[in-house]
Write a protein that holds these residues in place. Sequence first.
Motif, PDB file in Angstrom:
ATOM      1  N   ARG A  55       0.816  -1.214   0.000  1.00  0.00           N
ATOM      2  CA  ARG A  55       0.000   0.000   0.000  1.00  0.00           C
ATOM      3  C   ARG A  55       0.853   1.269   0.000  1.00  0.00           C
ATOM      4  O   ARG A  55       0.585   2.200  -0.756  1.00  0.00           O
ATOM      5  CB  ARG A  55      -0.939  -0.032   1.211  1.00  0.00           C
ATOM      6  N   ASP A  56       1.880   1.339   0.859  1.00  0.00           N
ATOM      7  CA  ASP A  56       2.721   2.540   0.911  1.00  0.00           C
ATOM      8  C   ASP A  56       3.404   2.805  -0.427  1.00  0.00           C
ATOM      9  O   ASP A  56       3.481   3.944  -0.875  1.00  0.00           O
ATOM     10  CB  ASP A  56       3.762   2.427   2.024  1.00  0.00           C
ATOM     11  N   ALA A  57       3.885   1.750  -1.059  1.00  0.00           N
ATOM     12  CA  ALA A  57       4.545   1.905  -2.364  1.00  0.00           C
ATOM     13  C   ALA A  57       3.561   2.368  -3.423  1.00  0.00           C
ATOM     14  O   ALA A  57       3.893   3.218  -4.260  1.00  0.00           O
ATOM     15  CB  ALA A  57       5.203   0.594  -2.769  1.00  0.00           C
ATOM     16  N   LEU A  58       2.344   1.833  -3.391  1.00  0.00           N
ATOM     17  CA  LEU A  58       1.324   2.269  -4.341  1.00  0.00           C
ATOM     18  C   LEU A  58       0.986   3.744  -4.140  1.00  0.00           C
ATOM     19  O   LEU A  58       0.846   4.493  -5.112  1.00  0.00           O
ATOM     20  CB  LEU A  58       0.061   1.427  -4.206  1.00  0.00           C
ATOM     21  N   GLU A  59       0.868   4.159  -2.896  1.00  0.00           N
ATOM     22  CA  GLU A  59       0.577   5.574  -2.617  1.00  0.00           C
ATOM     23  C   GLU A  59       1.704   6.471  -3.091  1.00  0.00           C
ATOM     24  O   GLU A  59       1.452   7.537  -3.661  1.00  0.00           O
ATOM     25  CB  GLU A  59       0.300   5.760  -1.132  1.00  0.00           C
ATOM     26  N   ARG A  60       2.964   6.035  -2.912  1.00  0.00           N
ATOM     27  CA  ARG A  60       4.107   6.824  -3.413  1.00  0.00           C
ATOM     28  C   ARG A  60       4.072   6.897  -4.933  1.00  0.00           C
ATOM     29  O   ARG A  60       4.325   7.952  -5.528  1.00  0.00           O
ATOM     30  CB  ARG A  60       5.428   6.217  -2.952  1.00  0.00           C
ATOM     31  N   PHE A  61       3.768   5.766  -5.582  1.00  0.00           N
ATOM     32  CA  PHE A  61       3.685   5.752  -7.042  1.00  0.00           C
ATOM     33  C   PHE A  61       2.629   6.739  -7.528  1.00  0.00           C
ATOM     34  O   PHE A  61       2.860   7.510  -8.461  1.00  0.00           O
ATOM     35  CB  PHE A  61       3.370   4.336  -7.546  1.00  0.00           C
ATOM     36  N   TRP A  62       1.474   6.725  -6.897  1.00  0.00           N
ATOM     37  CA  TRP A  62       0.417   7.671  -7.271  1.00  0.00           C
ATOM     38  C   TRP A  62       0.936   9.099  -7.158  1.00  0.00           C
ATOM     39  O   TRP A  62       0.787   9.896  -8.089  1.00  0.00           O
ATOM     40  CB  TRP A  62      -0.828   7.491  -6.394  1.00  0.00           C
ATOM     41  N   GLN A  63       1.541   9.412  -6.026  1.00  0.00           N
ATOM     42  CA  GLN A  63       2.004  10.779  -5.779  1.00  0.00           C
ATOM     43  C   GLN A  63       3.079  11.200  -6.788  1.00  0.00           C
ATOM     44  O   GLN A  63       3.065  12.315  -7.279  1.00  0.00           O
ATOM     45  CB  GLN A  63       2.524  10.909  -4.344  1.00  0.00           C
ATOM     46  N   GLN A  64       3.989  10.295  -7.097  1.00  0.00           N
ATOM     47  CA  GLN A  64       5.126  10.642  -7.951  1.00  0.00           C
ATOM     48  C   GLN A  64       4.829  10.557  -9.452  1.00  0.00           C
ATOM     49  O   GLN A  64       5.411  11.310 -10.231  1.00  0.00           O
ATOM     50  CB  GLN A  64       6.316   9.747  -7.622  1.00  0.00           C
ATOM     51  N   ALA A  65       3.954   9.657  -9.859  1.00  0.00           N
ATOM     52  CA  ALA A  65       3.774   9.418 -11.294  1.00  0.00           C
ATOM     53  C   ALA A  65       2.420   9.834 -11.845  1.00  0.00           C
ATOM     54  O   ALA A  65       2.285  10.038 -13.046  1.00  0.00           O
ATOM     55  CB  ALA A  65       3.996   7.930 -11.596  1.00  0.00           C
ATOM     56  N   ILE A  66       1.425   9.952 -10.976  1.00  0.00           N
ATOM     57  CA  ILE A  66       0.076  10.177 -11.484  1.00  0.00           C
ATOM     58  C   ILE A  66      -0.522  11.499 -11.025  1.00  0.00           C
ATOM     59  O   ILE A  66      -1.097  12.233 -11.831  1.00  0.00           O
ATOM     60  CB  ILE A  66      -0.863   9.009 -11.080  1.00  0.00           C
ATOM     61  N   ALA A  67      -0.399  11.824  -9.759  1.00  0.00           N
ATOM     62  CA  ALA A  67      -1.155  12.917  -9.130  1.00  0.00           C
ATOM     63  C   ALA A  67      -1.111  14.235  -9.903  1.00  0.00           C
ATOM     64  O   ALA A  67      -2.149  14.870 -10.087  1.00  0.00           O
ATOM     65  CB  ALA A  67      -0.685  13.127  -7.697  1.00  0.00           C
ATOM     66  N   ALA A  68       0.043  14.648 -10.357  1.00  0.00           N
ATOM     67  CA  ALA A  68       0.173  15.964 -10.988  1.00  0.00           C
ATOM     68  C   ALA A  68      -0.135  15.958 -12.483  1.00  0.00           C
ATOM     69  O   ALA A  68      -0.181  17.012 -13.110  1.00  0.00           O
ATOM     70  CB  ALA A  68       1.589  16.500 -10.768  1.00  0.00           C
TER      71      ALA A  68
END
Length: 145
Positions: A55-68
Amino acid sequence: MDTAHPAAVAARTAMNAVAAADRDAWLACYADDAVLHDPVGGSPLDPEGAGMRGRDALERFWQQAIAANQVSFDVAAVHAAGSEAAVVATVTTRFPHGAVATYDGVFVYTVDDDRRIVSLRAYWDVQSLLSSLGAAPASAAGAAG
């Protein structure tokens, strides 16, 4: 195209959540111990190529690759069998600084008995993408969903 298969449904649901910028819906598609290889072989976000697990890795991936970014998918085909679906798609990502990157890939989703994604293996050329962006920052890598 088998659009009713559990893995195909999970894949499309995850991709739709990315396109809608819906972090919570995207995370809900994944099992707690899911492994994300986006892309297979490694990237600036996964330099060892071991995949991002949990879960933590998925949340980091979202923040770094998708969110913006604004991400869209043009799905050409879905091939489902067993607990997996291979999705052939073109991904277009619009970055906040105005750059647009498009790449083709094959995205293999595996689901568990609860129809949650336990593995995503994304096959696409990260070096080509980074080169097209002029060696963009690590946040430019990955967004399959």
